[in-house]
Motif scaffolding. Structure first.
Motif, PDB file in Angstrom:
ATOM      1  N   GLU A 254       0.270  -1.055   0.374  1.00 29.19           N
ATOM      2  CA  GLU A 254       0.549   0.134  -0.379  1.00 29.19           C
ATOM      3  C   GLU A 254       0.967   1.219   0.073  1.00 29.19           C
ATOM      4  O   GLU A 254       0.471   2.504   0.302  1.00 29.19           O
ATOM      5  CB  GLU A 254      -0.649  -0.241   1.225  1.00 29.19           C
ATOM      6  N   TRP A 255       2.412   0.855   0.021  1.00 25.71           N
ATOM      7  CA  TRP A 255       2.682   2.394   0.222  1.00 25.71           C
ATOM      8  C   TRP A 255       3.011   2.695  -1.220  1.00 25.71           C
ATOM      9  O   TRP A 255       3.123   1.905  -2.623  1.00 25.71           O
ATOM     10  CB  TRP A 255       4.717   1.842   0.417  1.00 25.71           C
ATOM     11  N   GLN A 256       3.422   3.920  -1.098  1.00 27.98           N
ATOM     12  CA  GLN A 256       3.646   5.019  -2.494  1.00 27.98           C
ATOM     13  C   GLN A 256       5.250   4.827  -3.671  1.00 27.98           C
ATOM     14  O   GLN A 256       6.076   4.415  -2.633  1.00 27.98           O
ATOM     15  CB  GLN A 256       3.100   5.761  -2.627  1.00 27.98           C
ATOM     16  N   CYS A 257       5.760   4.276  -4.583  1.00 21.19           N
ATOM     17  CA  CYS A 257       6.678   3.829  -5.114  1.00 21.19           C
ATOM     18  C   CYS A 257       7.378   5.059  -5.902  1.00 21.19           C
ATOM     19  O   CYS A 257       6.322   5.279  -6.809  1.00 21.19           O
ATOM     20  CB  CYS A 257       6.948   2.550  -5.033  1.00 21.19           C
ATOM     21  N   ALA A 258       8.564   5.143  -5.842  1.00 18.62           N
ATOM     22  CA  ALA A 258       9.235   5.408  -7.246  1.00 18.62           C
ATOM     23  C   ALA A 258      10.350   4.808  -7.547  1.00 18.62           C
ATOM     24  O   ALA A 258      10.640   4.154  -6.992  1.00 18.62           O
ATOM     25  CB  ALA A 258       9.656   7.018  -6.681  1.00 18.62           C
ATOM     26  N   CYS A 497       4.189   9.276   1.388  1.00 17.25           N
ATOM     27  CA  CYS A 497       3.989  10.035   0.559  1.00 17.25           C
ATOM     28  C   CYS A 497       4.593   9.825  -0.827  1.00 17.25           C
ATOM     29  O   CYS A 497       4.620   9.042  -0.646  1.00 17.25           O
ATOM     30  CB  CYS A 497       4.952  11.831   0.971  1.00 17.25           C
ATOM     31  N   LYS A 498       3.841  10.286  -2.530  1.00 13.52           N
ATOM     32  CA  LYS A 498       4.746   9.620  -3.195  1.00 13.52           C
ATOM     33  C   LYS A 498       6.211  10.687  -3.246  1.00 13.52           C
ATOM     34  O   LYS A 498       5.980  11.715  -4.202  1.00 13.52           O
ATOM     35  CB  LYS A 498       4.092   9.976  -3.968  1.00 13.52           C
ATOM     36  N   PRO A 499       7.327   9.564  -3.296  1.00 17.01           N
ATOM     37  CA  PRO A 499       8.807  10.392  -3.695  1.00 17.01           C
ATOM     38  C   PRO A 499       8.994  10.862  -5.454  1.00 17.01           C
ATOM     39  O   PRO A 499       7.990   9.876  -5.422  1.00 17.01           O
ATOM     40  CB  PRO A 499       9.430   8.927  -3.043  1.00 17.01           C
ATOM     41  N   ARG A 500       9.361  11.522  -5.273  1.00 19.67           N
ATOM     42  CA  ARG A 500      10.134  11.762  -6.883  1.00 19.67           C
ATOM     43  C   ARG A 500      11.317  11.367  -6.797  1.00 19.67           C
ATOM     44  O   ARG A 500      12.143  12.194  -6.273  1.00 19.67           O
ATOM     45  CB  ARG A 500       9.599  13.540  -6.977  1.00 19.67           C
ATOM     46  N   MET A 501      11.470  10.720  -7.569  1.00 15.21           N
ATOM     47  CA  MET A 501      13.237  10.362  -8.020  1.00 15.21           C
ATOM     48  C   MET A 501      13.601  11.231  -9.518  1.00 15.21           C
ATOM     49  O   MET A 501      12.781  10.769 -10.711  1.00 15.21           O
ATOM     50  CB  MET A 501      12.807   8.366  -8.091  1.00 15.21           C
TER      51      MET A 501
END
Length: 613
Positions: A254-258, A497-501
């Motif tokens: 369920e975690w947000q992934c980049a 949160c949604k990480p941005r990479m």
């Protein structure tokens, strides 16, 4: 079992060849210079030491490695030159003489020999030519028997190399003098990487040369002193019993992934470059970061050579200014080929620096019997890509498609361009590509990428030279095997949160990465004071299937540390030497060596002795 045994024997043979190569290098080097502490200080010395190594360098060759900016060359530079300048063979010598002996008589008239040797290439004097023509062994009448001359030349060369090796083996003092390579001292400050293209070969260039005049200072060696200190012996079981699970919460799905792909590329001089990433977290969150080699689709029956390459990520926090980076942590928990880290990170910008030790991703001397065909002409006479080259291009596409969406954006394509040509494609050129090659949403498709490479071959009327420049710069050999690169994939999971990479650069890690490695080992490793000097510390850290040692010099003086791995078992280090020495600057620390198991299916024992010279 038979295949496993053959592979083990092959690896042992490779390392034996490499050890013999370095032994011959040292033998030649110490024939000219009194100590391995000395550098080559003139072009005359360079010519002499190359001759002792069985080479016969022309002035053009000397000028290639000793430029107007060169002030000294160290042993590492010398070894790199010898790898580039192979000894001339009898066949090559006979072919050269055969171009003069157009009638194929086996002889060259002295008059013709004088004319050629005193007017062409590195011009000789009449007296120098006289010393050749007066030798009775290969002269009869007024002509030179060049076949006999070649035999005597090669015999003399072999005797010279053998004599140098024998002197080294007899003199125990010289035998202990060995060099380390790739040793770097780390500065205290950590600076943000400067955007610049990877220093690769231009498509107009046929081959790359080692940068002999821009290398780090010599890493000297010396005889072992009485002040020896043994690092704690580390015994590790086979890989099947060493894997530890990266603990993942039940809610990880369920975690947000980049996610982003990337690649390690091995340069001609042994340096490793890779993508570097900037990551942004909008708020504080629990985070899980992983890196592992990328398993791209392969032809059935073929293995991915790079899957055994060790990988790691160093996480640095960007503080008040982009130049001020602070080591947060690194991936140290292992699950098979994956390394990961789980913890909590605050909001803000971070840098991810991929890392590999260079133990497995290194220059090899695998002999390739023939060159793969890249293009052919079909029944209509039109150029087409061969099946093998097409498969290699699709693998390349998978590697450079960093976001994995099946398309190449301009940014992704430019990493490819910088790597292969040193240039970038601007918006105008990208628009031209859009007119000629298949794109979707302003991004290049797989078919478009294949057609672009076919066009490159068509523009050269089937000449594959530029295509080979591209392939070699991406780590492929002439058999279309990726042997000098390691693609990888990075995953970042965040709970809140949604990480941005985003991949920012493609370049060597430099002092920034070196400093991060040193800090990680010092903070996590086991420290030991070097016997006889309370200001010298050896830090040893084991992480999964990798061991790293760092030497910390707290004194006001530079020190030379002799390193001996002869008591280790089934170990492979990044230096390629069992015994070597490193020089550590005052008030600094540096990586001494990285060690991994030679055969991962067997137990390996790390037992290293450090001595202060």
């Amino acid at each position: 079992k038979a295949t496993h045994s053959e592979n083990s024997q092959g690896k042992k043979s490779h390392h034996t060849e490499e050890a013999n190569f370095y032994m011959n290098c040292r033998a030649a080097y110490l024939t000219v210079l009194k100590s391995s502490l000395e550098n080559i200080k003139s072009r005359e010395q360079l010519s002499l030491v190359l001759q002792q190594a069985g080479r016969n360098p022309s002035q053009k060759t000397i000028n290639k490695y000793w430029t107007s900016q060169t002030t000294a060359l160290n042993f590492d530079d010398f070894c790199a030159i010898l790898k580039q300048e192979k000894p001339v063979t009898k066949t090559e010598l006979l072919e050269a003489f055969g171009k003069i002996d157009t009638d194929k008589t086996g002889y060259i008239l002295h008059g013709e020999l004088y004319k050629i040797l005193t007017t062409r290439g590195d011009k000789m004097t009449w007296d120098e030519v006289n010393t050749i023509t007066k030798q009775a062994d290969f002269n009869c009448g007024d002509k030179l028997d060049y076949s006999k001359f070649c035999e005597l030349y090669l015999t003399t060369r072999e005797q010279s190399c053998r004599s140098a090796r024998e002197r080294l083996e007899v003199d125990s003092r010289l035998r202990q003098q060995q060099f380390g390579n790739q040793a770097e001292t780390s500065s205290e400050g950590i600076t943000l990487p400067v955007p610049k293209p990877s220093p690769r070969i231009s498509k107009k260039t046929d081959h790359r040369l080692p940068k002999g005049d821009s290398r780090a200072p010599s890493r000297p060696s010396s005889a072992q002193s009485g002040k020896a200190s043994t690092c704690p012996s580390v015994s590790v079981g086979s890989s099947s019993t060493r894997s530890t699970k990266l603990i993942e919460p039940d809610t990880m799905k369920e975690w947000q992934c980049a996610q982003s792909k990337g690649c390690f590329y091995l340069e001609e001089d042994g340096e490793i470059v890779s993508h570097k990433y900037k990551v942004h977290f909008p708020q504080r969150s629990s985070v899980c970061v992983t890196i592992k080699p990328l398993n791209v689709p392969q032809v059935e029956g073929e293995s991915c050579h790079w899957l055994s390459v060790d990988t790691a990520l160093f996480i640095l926090k960007e503080n008040e200014t982009p130049e001020n980076l602070q080591l947060v942590s690194f991936t140290e928990v292992q699950n098979k080929e994956m390394f990961g880290w789980k913890g909590e990170l605050g909001s803000g910008n971070y840098w991810l620096l991929p890392f590999t030790t260079g133990c497995r991703l290194r220059k090899g001397n695998t002999q390739i019997t023939g060159e793969a065909t890249l293009v052919y002409r079909d029944e209509d006479g039109e150029l087409a890509l061969t099946q093998d080259f097409r498969a290699a291009l699709l693998d390349i596409f998978e590697t450079i498609d960093l976001d994995g969406n099946g398309l190449l954006s301009l940014e992704e394509y430019n990493f490819f361009e910088l790597r292969t040509s040193g240039e970038k494609c601007d918006e105008e050129a990208w628009a031209v590509c859009k007119e000629n090659f298949e794109m979707k949403r302003n991004e290049l498709t797989r078919q478009g990428f294949l057609d672009l490479n076919l066009m490159e071959a068509t523009d050269r009327e089937g000449d594959p030279s530029d295509l080979w420049v591209t392939l070699l710069s991406l780590g492929y050999n002439k058999a279309l095997q990726m042997t000098e690169a390691c693609p990888f994939v990075i995953d970042i999971y965040a709970e809140k949160c949604k990480p941005r990479m985003k991949a920012m650069y493609l370049e060597a890690g430099g002092s920034q990465l070196s400093r991060a490695v040193c800090r990680a080992v010092v903070s996590k490793g086991e420290p030991k004071v070097l016997d006889g000097s309370e200001n010298i510390m050896v830090h040893t850290y084991k992480s999964g299937r990798r061991i790293t040692s760092v030497i910390e010099n707290k004194s006001e003086n530079r020190v030379i540390i002799h390193v001996n791995n002869e008591q280790s078992k089934n170990c492979l280090n990044n230096r390629g030497l069992t015994v070597f020495a490193v020089e550590v600057a005052p008030k600094s620390m540096m990586v001494c060596q990285h060690v991994v198991p030679l055969n991962e299916q067997e137990e390996w024992i790390y037992n290293c002795v450090h001595s202060l010279v």
